[in-house]
Design an enzyme around this catalytic site. Structure first.
Site, short mmCIF file in Angstrom:
data_model
loop_
_atom_site.label_atom_id
_atom_site.label_comp_id
_atom_site.label_asym_id
_atom_site.label_seq_id
_atom_site.Cartn_x
_atom_site.Cartn_y
_atom_site.Cartn_z
N ASP A 75 -66.10 9.51 8.14
CA ASP A 75 -64.93 9.84 7.30
C ASP A 75 -64.96 8.94 6.08
O ASP A 75 -65.61 7.89 6.07
CB ASP A 75 -63.62 9.63 8.08
CG ASP A 75 -62.41 10.09 7.25
OD1 ASP A 75 -62.51 11.12 6.55
OD2 ASP A 75 -61.36 9.41 7.27
N SER A 76 -64.23 9.36 5.05
CA SER A 76 -64.11 8.53 3.86
C SER A 76 -63.41 7.20 4.20
O SER A 76 -63.62 6.21 3.53
CB SER A 76 -63.30 9.26 2.79
OG SER A 76 -62.02 9.56 3.31
N TYR A 85 -61.63 10.53 -1.01
CA TYR A 85 -62.53 11.56 -1.53
C TYR A 85 -61.76 12.72 -2.16
O TYR A 85 -62.29 13.45 -2.98
CB TYR A 85 -63.39 12.14 -0.40
CG TYR A 85 -64.61 11.33 0.00
CD1 TYR A 85 -64.75 9.99 -0.33
CD2 TYR A 85 -65.63 11.94 0.73
CE1 TYR A 85 -65.87 9.27 0.07
CE2 TYR A 85 -66.76 11.24 1.12
CZ TYR A 85 -66.88 9.90 0.79
OH TYR A 85 -67.99 9.21 1.18
N GLY A 86 -60.51 12.89 -1.71
CA GLY A 86 -59.76 14.10 -2.04
C GLY A 86 -59.47 14.33 -3.50
O GLY A 86 -59.06 15.42 -3.89
N CYS A 100 -64.00 14.63 8.39
CA CYS A 100 -63.36 14.58 7.07
C CYS A 100 -63.35 16.01 6.54
O CYS A 100 -64.42 16.59 6.32
CB CYS A 100 -64.18 13.66 6.15
SG CYS A 100 -63.60 13.62 4.45
N ASN A 101 -62.17 16.57 6.39
CA ASN A 101 -62.09 17.96 5.90
C ASN A 101 -62.59 18.07 4.47
O ASN A 101 -63.15 19.09 4.08
CB ASN A 101 -60.64 18.44 5.94
CG ASN A 101 -60.17 18.60 7.35
OD1 ASN A 101 -60.30 19.66 7.94
ND2 ASN A 101 -59.64 17.54 7.93
N GLU A 149 -54.24 4.63 3.79
CA GLU A 149 -55.31 3.61 3.72
C GLU A 149 -54.73 2.24 3.36
O GLU A 149 -55.23 1.22 3.79
CB GLU A 149 -56.36 4.02 2.67
CG GLU A 149 -57.24 5.19 3.08
CD GLU A 149 -58.30 4.85 4.14
OE1 GLU A 149 -58.90 3.77 4.06
OE2 GLU A 149 -58.51 5.68 5.05
N CYS A 197 -56.43 17.53 7.12
CA CYS A 197 -57.01 16.25 6.69
C CYS A 197 -56.88 15.34 7.90
O CYS A 197 -55.82 15.28 8.52
CB CYS A 197 -56.24 15.68 5.50
SG CYS A 197 -56.67 13.97 5.11
N THR A 198 -57.98 14.65 8.24
CA THR A 198 -57.96 13.88 9.49
C THR A 198 -57.06 12.64 9.39
O THR A 198 -56.81 11.99 10.41
CB THR A 198 -59.38 13.49 9.92
OG1 THR A 198 -60.05 12.88 8.82
CG2 THR A 198 -60.16 14.71 10.38
N HIS A 199 -56.59 12.31 8.18
CA HIS A 199 -55.60 11.24 8.09
C HIS A 199 -54.21 11.70 8.56
O HIS A 199 -53.41 10.89 8.99
CB HIS A 199 -55.46 10.75 6.65
CG HIS A 199 -56.55 9.84 6.17
ND1 HIS A 199 -57.83 10.27 5.94
CD2 HIS A 199 -56.53 8.51 5.87
CE1 HIS A 199 -58.56 9.25 5.50
NE2 HIS A 199 -57.79 8.17 5.46
N1 DGL Z 1 -59.58 12.26 6.10
C1 DGL Z 1 -60.22 12.98 5.07
C2 DGL Z 1 -60.05 14.46 5.18
O1 DGL Z 1 -59.98 14.95 6.30
C3 DGL Z 1 -60.36 12.28 3.80
C4 DGL Z 1 -59.37 12.35 2.77
C5 DGL Z 1 -59.76 11.61 1.50
O2 DGL Z 1 -60.61 10.73 1.50
O3 DGL Z 1 -59.14 11.96 0.49
O4 DGL Z 1 -60.01 15.18 4.21
#
Ligand code: DGL
Length: 269
Positions: free
Chosen positions: A7-8, A39-40, A70-71, A162, A194-196
């Protein structure tokens, strides 16, 4: 050889936690690209380059199978990686498809033609890059017909998580749910894409109301990975579990320990 989870940042820990519980004998190497999160808000070329670099690091750590937990990476980079980058003896899988298979009531890996499903109005909460990619709608169209999807790009939520600023994260969740409801007043299902976001699952559920079925990925990905490993035992890893980060290991370890409520110690990637 362990299974890699990428994941990011910290969000993929929600997936790691579920896969560890489902597959207690499988070692996992978790890599958080904390130095480059989130990353988003990046372009797809940027996400592709960063994801390839991170997955290479996991291949180097002995992983033959890597899950993009990470989606954003799954949406913006996975297809391109699978088509032209992943070596023949390695596998890289994403987190979108298990979720859509569950939502459309399919067996894992069922590739039969699209059909009508129970859910009709779906709210998708995801990062700006995931929403812009339209990957969710594309994968859904392969499996279901007649589903109306309204997507809400949830700017700021990943940064707040984060940073450990859960008060800001909660306020942002409420305002993104309000914005979504202005476009789709009565969704029957919501996807935390999003996995967050499972770290804020209760806040999403409270803001959406008890009638909305909230799908989050962790347990679905764990079931789908268990099924995949049963069909591909050669990808089943041995070796030691590890936590790697491109960021500051102490800071990332503190946050991770707080989120999973158990001691997690990251090393420099
Ligand atoms: N947890 C990530 C996802 O599922 C990362 C989100 C990010 O880095 O912006 O998209």
């Amino acid at each position: 050889m362990a299974v890699g989870i990428f994941d990011s940042g910290l969000g993929g820990l929600t997936v790691l936690d579920a896969v560890e519980k489902r597959l207690p004998d499988v070692p996992f190497v978790y890599l958080a690209d904390s130095a480059n999160a989130p990353y988003g808000v990046r372009t797809s070329d940027d996400i592709y380059a960063l994801t390839c670099a991170a997955v290479t690091r996991l291949f180097d750590a002995g992983c033959n199978l890597v899950i993009l937990a990470c989606n954003t990476a799954s949406a913006a980079a996975l297809r391109r990686m699978q088509e032209s980058w992943v070596p023949p003896d390695k596998r890289v899988l994403g987190v979108f498809v298990p979720l859509i298979e569950a939502m459309t009531e399919r067996q894992w890996g069922d590739n039969s033609p699209p059909r009508e499903v129970d859910v009709k109005h779906v709210a998708l909460f995801a990062t700006p890059a995931t929403v812009a990619s339209r990957a969710f709608q594309r994968e859904l169209a392969f499996r279901a017909i007649g589903v109306d999807v309204e997507a809400q790009a949830c700017g700021g939520v990943v940064d707040a998580i984060e940073d450990g600023d859960m008060i800001l994260a909660e306020a942002l969740v409420r305002s993104h749910v309000d914005a979504l409801k202005r476009k789709m007043p009565d969704p029957d299902a919501a996807i935390l894409g999003c996995t967050h976001y499972p770290l804020m699952q209760q806040e999403f559920q409270d803001a959406l109301g008890g009638d909305v079925r909230v799908f989050s990925q962790a347990s679905l990905v764990a079931e789908s990975l268990a099924d995949y490993l049963l069909r591909h035992p050669d990808m089943l890893g041995t070796g030691a579990s590890d936590f790697l980060t491109t960021g500051d290991p102490r800071r990332v370890s503190d946050r991770a320990t707080q989120f999973l409520r158990r001691q997690i110690t990251f090393q420099s990637a």
